[in-house]
Design a protein around this motif. Structure first.
Motif, PDB file in Angstrom:
ATOM      1  N   ASN A   5       0.821  -1.204   0.000  1.00 18.79           N
ATOM      2  CA  ASN A   5       0.000   0.000   0.000  1.00 18.79           C
ATOM      3  C   ASN A   5       0.858   1.260   0.000  1.00 18.79           C
ATOM      4  OD1 ASN A   5      -2.428  -1.390  -0.065  1.00 18.79           O
ATOM      5  ND2 ASN A   5      -2.581  -1.472   2.155  1.00 18.79           N
ATOM      6  N   LEU A   6       1.961   1.217   0.729  1.00 17.35           N
ATOM      7  CA  LEU A   6       2.873   2.350   0.737  1.00 17.35           C
ATOM      8  C   LEU A   6       3.463   2.562  -0.652  1.00 17.35           C
ATOM      9  CD1 LEU A   6       4.256   4.534   2.399  1.00 17.35           C
ATOM     10  CD2 LEU A   6       6.021   2.879   2.954  1.00 17.35           C
ATOM     11  N   LYS A   7       3.840   1.470  -1.305  1.00 18.96           N
ATOM     12  CA  LYS A   7       4.383   1.567  -2.664  1.00 18.96           C
ATOM     13  C   LYS A   7       3.335   2.143  -3.613  1.00 18.96           C
ATOM     14  CE  LYS A   7       7.508   0.413  -5.854  1.00 18.96           C
ATOM     15  NZ  LYS A   7       7.734   1.600  -6.641  1.00 18.96           N
ATOM     16  N   LEU A   8       2.072   1.775  -3.465  1.00 23.12           N
ATOM     17  CA  LEU A   8       1.002   2.344  -4.296  1.00 23.12           C
ATOM     18  C   LEU A   8       0.912   3.857  -4.089  1.00 23.12           C
ATOM     19  CD1 LEU A   8      -1.890  -0.274  -3.905  1.00 23.12           C
ATOM     20  CD2 LEU A   8      -0.576   0.238  -5.981  1.00 23.12           C
ATOM     21  N   ALA A   9       1.040   4.303  -2.839  1.00 25.87           N
ATOM     22  CA  ALA A   9       0.995   5.736  -2.552  1.00 25.87           C
ATOM     23  C   ALA A   9       2.176   6.458  -3.197  1.00 25.87           C
ATOM     24  CB  ALA A   9       0.973   5.974  -1.046  1.00 25.87           C
ATOM     25  N   GLY A  53      17.944  -3.746   0.061  1.00 27.15           N
ATOM     26  CA  GLY A  53      17.532  -3.052  -1.158  1.00 27.15           C
ATOM     27  C   GLY A  53      16.648  -1.878  -0.790  1.00 27.15           C
ATOM     28  N   ASP A  54      15.848  -1.446  -1.724  1.00 25.72           N
ATOM     29  CA  ASP A  54      14.918  -0.347  -1.518  1.00 25.72           C
ATOM     30  C   ASP A  54      13.925  -0.725  -0.419  1.00 25.72           C
ATOM     31  OD1 ASP A  54      12.908   1.556  -1.638  1.00 25.72           O
ATOM     32  OD2 ASP A  54      12.581   1.364  -3.783  1.00 25.72           O
ATOM     33  N   PRO A  55      13.855   0.027   0.681  1.00 25.45           N
ATOM     34  CA  PRO A  55      12.953  -0.361   1.764  1.00 25.45           C
ATOM     35  C   PRO A  55      11.479  -0.361   1.365  1.00 25.45           C
ATOM     36  CG  PRO A  55      13.928   1.783   2.203  1.00 25.45           C
ATOM     37  CD  PRO A  55      14.605   1.237   0.992  1.00 25.45           C
ATOM     38  N   PHE A  56      11.134   0.302   0.278  1.00 28.16           N
ATOM     39  CA  PHE A  56       9.749   0.336  -0.181  1.00 28.16           C
ATOM     40  C   PHE A  56       9.446  -0.765  -1.194  1.00 28.16           C
ATOM     41  CE2 PHE A  56      10.594   4.911   0.823  1.00 28.16           C
ATOM     42  CZ  PHE A  56       9.883   4.926   2.005  1.00 28.16           C
ATOM     43  N   ALA A  57      10.456  -1.522  -1.585  1.00 31.54           N
ATOM     44  CA  ALA A  57      10.254  -2.587  -2.580  1.00 31.54           C
ATOM     45  C   ALA A  57       9.888  -3.898  -1.891  1.00 31.54           C
ATOM     46  CB  ALA A  57      11.511  -2.777  -3.421  1.00 31.54           C
ATOM     47  N   GLU A  59      10.482  -6.905  -2.723  1.00 35.89           N
ATOM     48  CA  GLU A  59      11.511  -7.943  -2.745  1.00 35.89           C
ATOM     49  C   GLU A  59      12.686  -7.664  -1.805  1.00 35.89           C
ATOM     50  OE1 GLU A  59      12.031  -4.940  -5.932  1.00 35.89           O
ATOM     51  OE2 GLU A  59      10.414  -6.325  -5.514  1.00 35.89           O
ATOM     52  N   SER A  60      12.742  -6.495  -1.174  1.00 33.48           N
ATOM     53  CA  SER A  60      13.844  -6.235  -0.242  1.00 33.48           C
ATOM     54  C   SER A  60      13.487  -6.772   1.144  1.00 33.48           C
ATOM     55  CB  SER A  60      14.174  -4.740  -0.195  1.00 33.48           C
ATOM     56  OG  SER A  60      13.120  -4.012   0.358  1.00 33.48           O
ATOM     57  N   HIS A  61      14.526  -7.058   1.915  1.00 31.99           N
ATOM     58  CA  HIS A  61      14.349  -7.678   3.234  1.00 31.99           C
ATOM     59  C   HIS A  61      15.155  -6.924   4.281  1.00 31.99           C
ATOM     60  CE1 HIS A  61      13.702 -10.912   0.290  1.00 31.99           C
ATOM     61  NE2 HIS A  61      12.720 -11.239   1.104  1.00 31.99           N
ATOM     62  N   VAL A  62      14.663  -6.938   5.500  1.00 29.10           N
ATOM     63  CA  VAL A  62      15.413  -6.381   6.623  1.00 29.10           C
ATOM     64  C   VAL A  62      16.580  -7.313   6.905  1.00 29.10           C
ATOM     65  CG1 VAL A  62      15.349  -5.828   9.087  1.00 29.10           C
ATOM     66  CG2 VAL A  62      13.394  -5.267   7.628  1.00 29.10           C
ATOM     67  N   ARG A  63      17.764  -6.749   7.016  1.00 25.63           N
ATOM     68  CA  ARG A  63      18.961  -7.541   7.329  1.00 25.63           C
ATOM     69  C   ARG A  63      19.498  -7.238   8.717  1.00 25.63           C
ATOM     70  NH1 ARG A  63      17.900 -11.482   4.553  1.00 25.63           N
ATOM     71  NH2 ARG A  63      18.097 -11.278   2.324  1.00 25.63           N
ATOM     72  N   LEU A  64      19.162  -6.050   9.241  1.00 29.14           N
ATOM     73  CA  LEU A  64      19.643  -5.683  10.575  1.00 29.14           C
ATOM     74  C   LEU A  64      18.668  -4.691  11.186  1.00 29.14           C
ATOM     75  CD1 LEU A  64      22.040  -5.599  12.713  1.00 29.14           C
ATOM     76  CD2 LEU A  64      22.790  -3.559  11.493  1.00 29.14           C
ATOM     77  N   MET A  65      18.323  -4.941  12.446  1.00 29.46           N
ATOM     78  CA  MET A  65      17.555  -3.977  13.234  1.00 29.46           C
ATOM     79  C   MET A  65      18.468  -3.477  14.339  1.00 29.46           C
ATOM     80  SD  MET A  65      14.286  -3.512  12.358  1.00 29.46           S
ATOM     81  CE  MET A  65      13.766  -2.706  13.849  1.00 29.46           C
ATOM     82  N   VAL A  66      18.417  -2.197  14.585  1.00 28.43           N
ATOM     83  CA  VAL A  66      19.107  -1.617  15.730  1.00 28.43           C
ATOM     84  C   VAL A  66      18.020  -0.984  16.585  1.00 28.43           C
ATOM     85  CG1 VAL A  66      20.797   0.070  16.512  1.00 28.43           C
ATOM     86  CG2 VAL A  66      21.204  -1.206  14.405  1.00 28.43           C
TER      87      VAL A  66
END
Length: 93
Positions: A5-9, A53-57, A59-66
Motif C-alpha cells: 500500500n505504501l508503494k502504491l501511494a 535493497g529499496d525499503p519500499f520494494a 523484494e527487499s528484506h530487513v537484514r539488521l535492526m538496531v
C-alpha cells in the motif's frame, strides 16, 4: 500488505522522502516519543532497520535492526508461509 500500500501511494505521487518521514519522525511525534526516537541524532535512541535493497520494494528484506543501540541481525527465512515465521524468534543474534 502495508509495504504494498505504501508503494502504491509512492507510485501515485507521494514523495519517497515524505513517506520515510511519515514512518519515522512523524510517527514518533504522533506517539509522543519524538523527544526520544525519530531522527538519528546524538542523545536519541538509535532505532532503525537496514534493508538489502529499496525499503519500499516488496523484494527487499530487513537484514539488521538496531533498537536503542542494540543490534539484531536477521537471517534470510525460506518462504514457507506465515505459520513458519511464527515458530521462529523475531530477532536472531
Amino acid at each position: 500488505q502495508f509495504r504494498e500500500n505504501l508503494k502504491l501511494a509512492i507510485d501515485a505521487g507521494l514523495d519517497r522522502d515524505r513517506a520515510l518521514r511519515a514512518l519515522t519522525i512523524d510517527a514518533a511525534a504522533l506517539l509522543g516519543a519524538g523527544d526520544v526516537v525519530g531522527p538519528l541524532e546524538p542523545g536519541r535512541a538509535a532505532t532503525f532497520a537496514l534493508f538489502d535493497g529499496d525499503p519500499f520494494a516488496k523484494e527487499s528484506h530487513v537484514r539488521l535492526m538496531v533498537v536503542d543501540g542494540h543490534r539484531f541481525p536477521f537471517k534470510p527465512t525460506p518462504k514457507k508461509g506465515f505459520a513458519a515465521t511464527m515458530r521462529r524468534p523475531i530477532f536472531q543474534a
